[in-house]
Design a protein around this motif. Sequence first.
Motif, short mmCIF file in Angstrom:
data_model
loop_
_atom_site.label_atom_id
_atom_site.label_comp_id
_atom_site.label_asym_id
_atom_site.label_seq_id
_atom_site.Cartn_x
_atom_site.Cartn_y
_atom_site.Cartn_z
N GLY A 12 40.64 -27.43 -0.66
CA GLY A 12 39.74 -28.52 0.04
C GLY A 12 38.26 -27.76 -0.20
O GLY A 12 37.33 -28.64 0.01
N THR A 15 35.59 -30.25 -2.44
CA THR A 15 34.87 -31.48 -1.72
C THR A 15 34.05 -30.88 -0.63
O THR A 15 32.84 -31.27 -0.44
N LYS A 18 30.90 -29.62 -2.44
CA LYS A 18 30.05 -30.87 -2.53
C LYS A 18 29.20 -31.35 -1.60
O LYS A 18 28.37 -31.69 -1.75
N ARG A 19 30.01 -31.54 -0.42
CA ARG A 19 29.46 -32.26 0.72
C ARG A 19 28.41 -31.23 1.35
O ARG A 19 27.24 -31.65 1.95
N ASP A 30 30.87 -27.01 -9.49
CA ASP A 30 32.37 -26.48 -9.39
C ASP A 30 32.71 -25.59 -10.49
O ASP A 30 32.86 -25.96 -11.57
N LYS A 73 40.80 -33.18 -15.04
CA LYS A 73 41.32 -32.95 -13.62
C LYS A 73 42.76 -33.08 -13.73
O LYS A 73 43.64 -33.02 -12.49
N ARG A 139 48.60 -32.21 -1.12
CA ARG A 139 47.32 -32.87 -1.57
C ARG A 139 47.19 -33.06 -3.00
O ARG A 139 46.51 -34.00 -3.69
N GLU A 143 46.54 -36.57 -5.13
CA GLU A 143 45.37 -36.78 -6.10
C GLU A 143 45.89 -37.56 -7.34
O GLU A 143 45.36 -38.30 -7.84
N ILE A 191 38.42 -33.90 5.91
CA ILE A 191 37.16 -33.21 5.32
C ILE A 191 35.95 -33.16 6.17
O ILE A 191 35.23 -32.45 5.85
#
Length: 212
Positions: A12, A15, A18-19, A30, A73, A139, A143, A191
Amino acid sequence: MIIAIDGPAASGKGTLAKRLAAHYGYHHLDTGVIYRAVAHALISQALDLRDEAAAVQAAQSLDPATFDDPALKSHDVGSAASIVSAIPAVRAALLEFQRDFAGKPPGAVLDGRDIGTVICPNAEVKIFVVADPKIRARRRTLEALDRGERANEAAILADILARDERDQNRAVAPLKPAKDAYLLDNSHLDIEGGVRAAIDIVEAVRAGRREV
């Protein structure tokens, strides 16, 4: 300020990073995408992933415009990136790129597997994000399914465990938390919870506190 976010894949951290960057108005990188781009370049040319000369050439010819390519990805590219990233000359070729990015004002958040230990050892904030391997496999499976790909959760778990073993024991820049890193276990956090926990850590550092 430089914020280093490290930890294993599917924990995790991507994400979250990024947040976190968006919250503070910082740039985000990344760094795993860099190695995925190198691996994808080799795969596209049907070259051996362990061909050091070819891998270094791909690293030196890196085009940031390709970082948003959905192909990066995929599960196969991710596994290939782990092999490429174990080549010391490739890591050396990409070191300056990452450090230059980290120096961008007003600040930067970089996530990867050796940011706090190698790329930015002087980062003001270092967070090492972990999650249970089985949760990470779930996860990653979800995805892949969301992208319309087939996914075998058991195979993904086996790959995650193998990659962790490879990354933790590689000779150069092994996966491990920096001595002054904060540990953030994301196993049972969504998240929003993970982002709040990370912000608490950053604010504690900014306030001069070691305890969160």
